[in-house]
Motif scaffolding. Structure first.
Motif, mmCIF file in Angstrom:
data_model
loop_
_atom_site.group_PDB
_atom_site.id
_atom_site.type_symbol
_atom_site.label_atom_id
_atom_site.label_comp_id
_atom_site.label_asym_id
_atom_site.label_seq_id
_atom_site.Cartn_x
_atom_site.Cartn_y
_atom_site.Cartn_z
ATOM 1 N N ARG A 116 0.833 -1.206 0.000
ATOM 2 C CA ARG A 116 0.000 0.000 0.000
ATOM 3 C C ARG A 116 0.866 1.253 0.000
ATOM 4 N N MET A 117 1.895 1.266 0.819
ATOM 5 C CA MET A 117 2.761 2.433 0.900
ATOM 6 C C MET A 117 3.518 2.648 -0.419
ATOM 7 N N ARG A 118 3.972 1.566 -1.009
ATOM 8 C CA ARG A 118 4.710 1.680 -2.275
ATOM 9 C C ARG A 118 3.788 2.209 -3.383
ATOM 10 N N ARG A 119 2.559 1.711 -3.433
ATOM 11 C CA ARG A 119 1.611 2.185 -4.453
ATOM 12 C C ARG A 119 1.279 3.658 -4.235
ATOM 13 N N THR A 120 1.106 4.046 -2.970
ATOM 14 C CA THR A 120 0.794 5.452 -2.679
ATOM 15 C C THR A 120 1.933 6.362 -3.105
ATOM 16 N N ALA A 121 3.170 6.002 -2.736
ATOM 17 C CA ALA A 121 4.331 6.813 -3.107
ATOM 18 C C ALA A 121 4.468 6.897 -4.621
ATOM 19 N N ASP A 122 4.328 5.755 -5.299
ATOM 20 C CA ASP A 122 4.489 5.739 -6.758
ATOM 21 C C ASP A 122 3.398 6.552 -7.445
ATOM 22 N N GLU A 123 2.175 6.471 -6.928
ATOM 23 C CA GLU A 123 1.073 7.219 -7.541
ATOM 24 C C GLU A 123 1.267 8.723 -7.377
ATOM 25 N N LEU A 124 1.726 9.144 -6.188
ATOM 26 C CA LEU A 124 1.985 10.568 -5.967
ATOM 27 C C LEU A 124 3.118 11.057 -6.868
ATOM 28 N N LEU A 125 4.186 10.297 -6.950
ATOM 29 C CA LEU A 125 5.314 10.692 -7.785
ATOM 30 C C LEU A 125 4.938 10.734 -9.256
ATOM 31 N N GLU A 126 4.202 9.737 -9.722
ATOM 32 C CA GLU A 126 3.820 9.686 -11.129
ATOM 33 C C GLU A 126 2.940 10.874 -11.512
ATOM 34 N N SER A 127 2.161 11.362 -10.553
ATOM 35 C CA SER A 127 1.257 12.474 -10.861
ATOM 36 C C SER A 127 2.005 13.796 -11.001
ATOM 37 N N GLY A 128 3.205 13.886 -10.381
ATOM 38 C CA GLY A 128 3.995 15.108 -10.501
ATOM 39 C C GLY A 128 4.156 15.895 -9.222
ATOM 40 N N ILE A 129 3.905 15.269 -8.085
ATOM 41 C CA ILE A 129 4.048 15.981 -6.802
ATOM 42 C C ILE A 129 5.511 16.346 -6.563
ATOM 43 N N ARG A 130 5.719 17.481 -5.917
ATOM 44 C CA ARG A 130 7.072 17.886 -5.536
ATOM 45 C C ARG A 130 7.290 17.756 -4.044
ATOM 46 N N ASN A 131 6.278 18.116 -3.265
ATOM 47 C CA ASN A 131 6.395 18.043 -1.816
ATOM 48 C C ASN A 131 5.154 17.405 -1.211
ATOM 49 N N PHE A 132 5.390 16.495 -0.285
ATOM 50 C CA PHE A 132 4.316 15.761 0.382
ATOM 51 C C PHE A 132 4.567 15.841 1.877
ATOM 52 N N TRP A 133 3.632 16.460 2.619
ATOM 53 C CA TRP A 133 3.845 16.624 4.045
ATOM 54 C C TRP A 133 2.989 15.642 4.843
ATOM 55 N N ILE A 134 3.491 15.307 6.025
ATOM 56 C CA ILE A 134 2.800 14.423 6.961
ATOM 57 C C ILE A 134 2.735 15.142 8.300
ATOM 58 N N SER A 135 1.546 15.295 8.857
ATOM 59 C CA SER A 135 1.389 16.011 10.114
ATOM 60 C C SER A 135 1.818 15.149 11.298
ATOM 61 N N LEU A 136 2.526 15.780 12.221
ATOM 62 C CA LEU A 136 2.939 15.126 13.463
ATOM 63 C C LEU A 136 2.860 16.170 14.568
ATOM 64 N N ASP A 137 2.080 15.890 15.604
ATOM 65 C CA ASP A 137 1.818 16.885 16.636
ATOM 66 C C ASP A 137 2.786 16.865 17.802
ATOM 67 N N SER A 138 3.475 15.729 18.030
ATOM 68 C CA SER A 138 4.270 15.626 19.249
ATOM 69 C C SER A 138 5.367 14.578 19.104
ATOM 70 N N SER A 139 6.417 14.761 19.889
ATOM 71 C CA SER A 139 7.456 13.740 19.980
ATOM 72 C C SER A 139 6.997 12.549 20.812
ATOM 73 N N ASP A 140 5.865 12.674 21.475
ATOM 74 C CA ASP A 140 5.259 11.577 22.233
ATOM 75 C C ASP A 140 4.183 10.939 21.357
ATOM 76 N N PRO A 141 4.395 9.719 20.859
ATOM 77 C CA PRO A 141 3.415 9.093 19.960
ATOM 78 C C PRO A 141 2.015 9.014 20.549
ATOM 79 N N ASP A 142 1.900 8.758 21.867
ATOM 80 C CA ASP A 142 0.580 8.651 22.477
ATOM 81 C C ASP A 142 -0.181 9.971 22.387
ATOM 82 N N ILE A 143 0.534 11.092 22.592
ATOM 83 C CA ILE A 143 -0.115 12.404 22.505
ATOM 84 C C ILE A 143 -0.610 12.643 21.088
ATOM 85 N N HIS A 144 0.246 12.379 20.113
ATOM 86 C CA HIS A 144 -0.151 12.599 18.724
ATOM 87 C C HIS A 144 -1.342 11.726 18.345
#
Length: 423
Positions: A116-144
């Motif tokens: 799933r991750m490989r297909r998602t990355a390949d699909e985004l790249l093939e479409s022409g994306i330059r930057n893809f961000w992922i939100s992360l709220d905290s250094s504590d995984p439980d808080i995020h």
């Protein structure tokens, strides 16, 4: 070609234009800092692809250089999103960005996760994306994960990032600054003390960037806290204490971030420019006239998901400019707005402000630089750093040998991250 287009815009006294296009207000997360949380009841909207095509045609016709597809959660319909990205790419728009709240990293233990991750990355790249961000709220995984209502996603990020990197896409971690971004730090919750609060956020940012680096991120961006704004057209606001800061707290927080950024510039491509932080601190000290006003409504625009209307930014809801595709030209005039710190518009306005003013008022640029002997050095260091980072191209790996030049004499000590999360 991208560099030449940027130079042409600057020579005309403009900044490279950008449109932040809110393609949907639908979301599946429960973030307390956002009015589009799935727990909030309101009429949800998504722009039709045909409407987005008209918007993109106008972006290209006006010579704007960047589009950001935002939400809500853009990846709720990945084929629809990549179709929009593909349309922007065909029109020659060079800087195309989008991101996710991270829900796609759930169920990391499933047998098909890597595929799933490989297909998602390949699909985004093939479409022409330059930057893809992922939100992360905290250094504590439980808080995020508790804040987002998305259990297991931090572990999923750690497993997915190498897969994305192998495909040639280097996601950026996106921190919406909050009181828990470094875990539970008492100084950020008790009675306000300037020194203690600044030190508390110094620790919080150090923890966060260390954690993000250990997870495998190679690019990082900070969103300055945006508490509830009156009738904001972009509903990514909240009155929750998680992101609400007094002016004194905000100043101490910005100073702490300004202290920490140099410690991590050699470890991770850190988008936040020191010249912008310097300007925002000065603004909190009553020196707004020495900063560069936001180019929102001149070179930058927000487009809402309800009707595809243009606004100077996501917060100036009273200034509806009508359907974006009806803009016949970029407006003229001088920028004046400093009402917020929305980094999408304020950071480039500050970083590139001297270029824009150099043609219209070169004496004022010289006056500002001469009044602060340290200011030219801060600004030039940002420009050199951005070049060393390939202007944060998310389809290129981090060049550690170039970033090593920006290592401070003594960087912040590395913090230990539990291997069950970061491995």
């Amino acid at each position: 070609m991208k560099f030449l287009s940027t130079c042409r815009a600057l020579f005309r006294g403009r900044l490279p234009g950008q449109a932040v296009i809110q393609i949907t207000t639908r979301c599946n997360a429960r973030c307390v800092q956002c009015g589009m949380s799935v727990d909030h009841s309101f009429a949800r909207h998504s722009l039709d692809p045909e409407v987005v095509d008209r918007i993109l045609d106008t972006v290209a016709r006006l010579g704007m250089q960047a589009v950001s597809f935002t939400g809500g959660e853009p990846l709720l319909d990945l084929p629809r999103l990549t179709g929009m990205i593909r349309s922007a790419k065909k029109l020659g728009i060079p800087y195309i960005r989008t991101g996710t709240n991270g829900f796609i990293f759930q169920r990391h233990e499933a047998p098909d996760f890597e595929d799933r991750m490989r297909r998602t990355a390949d699909e985004l790249l093939e479409s022409g994306i330059r930057n893809f961000w992922i939100s992360l709220d905290s250094s504590d995984p439980d808080i995020h994960e508790t804040n987002r209502g998305l259990p297991g996603v931090v572990r999923g990020m750690a497993k997915a990032l190498p897969i994305f990197h192998n495909s040639g896409l280097y996601p950026s971690v996106n921190l919406g600054i909050n009181r828990l971004c470094g875990g539970h730090i008492p100084a950020l919750h008790g009675p306000f003390d300037t020194h203690g609060f600044r030190q508390g956020f110094f620790e919080a940012f150090t923890r966060f960037f260390t954690f993000a680096t250990n997870l495998g991120f190679t690019i990082a961006n900070c969103c300055y806290p945006m508490s509830d704004e009156d009738r904001a057209v972009y509903q990514a606001t909240s009155s929750d204490s998680f992101i609400r800061f007094s002016p004194e707290e905000k100043r101490a927080m910005l100073l702490a971030l300004k202290d920490v950024v140099p410690d991590f510039r050699s470890r991770i491509r850190l988008f936040t420019p020191l010249s912008s932080l310097d300007a925002l601190v000065r603004q909190t000290e009553g020196e707004a006239g020495q900063t560069y006003a936001c180019r929102g409504g001149l070179d930058f625009f927000f487009v809402d998901a309800t009707a595809g209307h243009a606004y100077p930014c996501g917060y100036r809801s009273a200034e509806d400019l009508g359907p974006f595709w009806e803009l016949t030209d970029l407006p003229g005039g001088e920028p004046v707005c400093r009402r917020c710190e929305w980094e999408c518009f304020r950071d480039p306005s500050e970083l590139l402000g001297p270029f824009g003013m150099a043609l219209s008022n070169p004496l004022e640029v010289m006056r500002r630089f001469s009044s602060r002997p340290d200011l030219p050095g801060i600004w030039f260091s940002d420009l050199r750093y951005y070049m060393a980072c390939d202007f944060f191209d998310g389809t290129k790996p981090m060049r550690t040998e170039k970033l090593a030049r920006f290592a401070p004499p003594q960087a912040a000590p590395a913090l230990v991250v539990s291997p069950e999360v970061a491995s």
